[in-house]
Design a protein around this motif. Structure first.
Motif, PDB file in Angstrom:
ATOM      1  N   THR A 190     -27.196 -68.008 -22.865  1.00 29.70           N
ATOM      2  CA  THR A 190     -27.829 -67.118 -23.846  1.00 29.70           C
ATOM      3  C   THR A 190     -26.859 -66.282 -24.668  1.00 29.70           C
ATOM      4  O   THR A 190     -27.282 -65.634 -25.616  1.00 29.70           O
ATOM      5  N   THR A 191     -25.597 -66.264 -24.285  1.00 37.17           N
ATOM      6  CA  THR A 191     -24.606 -65.481 -25.040  1.00 37.17           C
ATOM      7  C   THR A 191     -23.363 -66.344 -25.231  1.00 37.17           C
ATOM      8  O   THR A 191     -23.305 -67.467 -24.770  1.00 37.17           O
ATOM      9  N   ASP A 192     -22.377 -65.795 -25.874  1.00 35.81           N
ATOM     10  CA  ASP A 192     -21.091 -66.504 -25.980  1.00 35.81           C
ATOM     11  C   ASP A 192     -20.119 -65.999 -24.910  1.00 35.81           C
ATOM     12  O   ASP A 192     -18.933 -66.275 -24.964  1.00 35.81           O
ATOM     13  N   LEU A 193     -20.642 -65.289 -23.913  1.00 35.79           N
ATOM     14  CA  LEU A 193     -19.828 -64.719 -22.846  1.00 35.79           C
ATOM     15  C   LEU A 193     -19.787 -65.663 -21.645  1.00 35.79           C
ATOM     16  O   LEU A 193     -20.760 -66.352 -21.357  1.00 35.79           O
ATOM     17  N   VAL A 194     -18.659 -65.661 -20.957  1.00 36.73           N
ATOM     18  CA  VAL A 194     -18.508 -66.485 -19.761  1.00 36.73           C
ATOM     19  C   VAL A 194     -18.116 -65.573 -18.611  1.00 36.73           C
ATOM     20  O   VAL A 194     -17.229 -64.730 -18.749  1.00 36.73           O
ATOM     21  N   TRP A 195     -18.777 -65.750 -17.489  1.00 36.76           N
ATOM     22  CA  TRP A 195     -18.468 -64.957 -16.299  1.00 36.76           C
ATOM     23  C   TRP A 195     -18.412 -65.867 -15.089  1.00 36.76           C
ATOM     24  O   TRP A 195     -19.311 -66.668 -14.858  1.00 36.76           O
ATOM     25  N   GLU A 196     -17.362 -65.715 -14.333  1.00 34.64           N
ATOM     26  CA  GLU A 196     -17.264 -66.401 -13.060  1.00 34.64           C
ATOM     27  C   GLU A 196     -16.731 -65.395 -12.048  1.00 34.64           C
ATOM     28  O   GLU A 196     -15.724 -64.735 -12.291  1.00 34.64           O
ATOM     29  N   PHE A 197     -17.424 -65.272 -10.939  1.00 37.55           N
ATOM     30  CA  PHE A 197     -16.970 -64.364  -9.905  1.00 37.55           C
ATOM     31  C   PHE A 197     -15.713 -64.926  -9.252  1.00 37.55           C
ATOM     32  O   PHE A 197     -15.631 -66.123  -8.984  1.00 37.55           O
ATOM     33  N   LYS A 198     -14.777 -64.054  -8.981  1.00 36.52           N
ATOM     34  CA  LYS A 198     -13.551 -64.462  -8.293  1.00 36.52           C
ATOM     35  C   LYS A 198     -13.849 -64.658  -6.809  1.00 36.52           C
ATOM     36  O   LYS A 198     -14.792 -64.065  -6.276  1.00 36.52           O
ATOM     37  N   PRO A 199     -13.051 -65.478  -6.120  1.00 36.12           N
ATOM     38  CA  PRO A 199     -13.347 -65.837  -4.726  1.00 36.12           C
ATOM     39  C   PRO A 199     -13.467 -64.676  -3.733  1.00 36.12           C
ATOM     40  O   PRO A 199     -14.088 -64.830  -2.699  1.00 36.12           O
ATOM     41  N   ASP A 200     -12.904 -63.525  -4.056  1.00 34.46           N
ATOM     42  CA  ASP A 200     -12.993 -62.382  -3.142  1.00 34.46           C
ATOM     43  C   ASP A 200     -13.795 -61.220  -3.721  1.00 34.46           C
ATOM     44  O   ASP A 200     -13.680 -60.093  -3.254  1.00 34.46           O
ATOM     45  N   GLU A 201     -14.609 -61.489  -4.727  1.00 33.17           N
ATOM     46  CA  GLU A 201     -15.336 -60.399  -5.379  1.00 33.17           C
ATOM     47  C   GLU A 201     -16.708 -60.108  -4.788  1.00 33.17           C
ATOM     48  O   GLU A 201     -17.256 -59.046  -5.038  1.00 33.17           O
ATOM     49  N   ILE A 202     -17.285 -61.031  -4.040  1.00 34.17           N
ATOM     50  CA  ILE A 202     -18.646 -60.822  -3.544  1.00 34.17           C
ATOM     51  C   ILE A 202     -18.670 -60.750  -2.020  1.00 34.17           C
ATOM     52  O   ILE A 202     -18.154 -61.637  -1.347  1.00 34.17           O
ATOM     53  N   PHE A 203     -19.285 -59.684  -1.529  1.00 33.16           N
ATOM     54  CA  PHE A 203     -19.589 -59.576  -0.101  1.00 33.16           C
ATOM     55  C   PHE A 203     -21.057 -59.947   0.036  1.00 33.16           C
ATOM     56  O   PHE A 203     -21.936 -59.275  -0.498  1.00 33.16           O
ATOM     57  N   ASP A 204     -21.328 -61.027   0.747  1.00 37.53           N
ATOM     58  CA  ASP A 204     -22.677 -61.562   0.881  1.00 37.53           C
ATOM     59  C   ASP A 204     -23.298 -61.075   2.194  1.00 37.53           C
ATOM     60  O   ASP A 204     -22.910 -61.516   3.271  1.00 37.53           O
TER      61      ASP A 204
END
Length: 140
Positions: A45-59
């Motif tokens: 929906t936008t021209d933005l790209v986001w990818e979470f880095k391998p250590d950015e999310i605590f699940d």
């Protein structure tokens, strides 16, 4: 009720600020649902790209499952994502790690007067992820 483009742009900017500050993102089943969904919707929906880095999310969901199965990280696992992916795929008969099971295990309804009818909305789930993170952080 809000313009989706503006909302997504706001979240992208908020996430970038958090990333620059070195903050982590916390969510329940976040690696395997929220992160994928956000990245895809943003890109579509936008021209933005986001990818979470391998250590950015605590699940918090995967962490709960890891606790129930006594699954510690392997020394050669290079990131939280790698560890949580192994935990997610581990077969554990009878171990439930959905948000309702985690809330019941930690008795969050009584501790924090949660309204379970509000579960699975952004506000409620964000609060529950925070509570679950705190339960893991203090070692309950």
């Amino acid at each position: 009720g809000h313009d989706p483009f503006k909302v997504l742009t706001f979240y992208y900017q908020l996430f970038m600020k958090n990333r620059r500050a070195g903050a982590k993102f916390v969510g329940h089943n976040a690696w395997f649902f929220d992160a994928v969904m956000f990245s895809h919707i943003l890109e579509e929906t936008t021209d933005l790209v986001w990818e979470f880095k391998p250590d950015e999310i605590f699940d918090t969901g995967a962490m709960f499952k890891a606790m129930r199965g006594d699954l510690a990280p392997y020394p050669d696992e290079r990131s939280l994502k790698e560890y949580f992916l192994r935990v997610k795929n581990a077969y554990m008969k009878g171990v439930k790690w959905n948000v309702e099971a985690c809330i019941a295990h930690f008795d969050l309804v009584n501790k924090y007067n949660l309204d379970t009818d509000e579960l699975h909305g952004a506000k409620s789930d964000s609060y529950v992820a925070h509570l679950l993170f705190e339960e893991h952080r203090v070692g309950n």
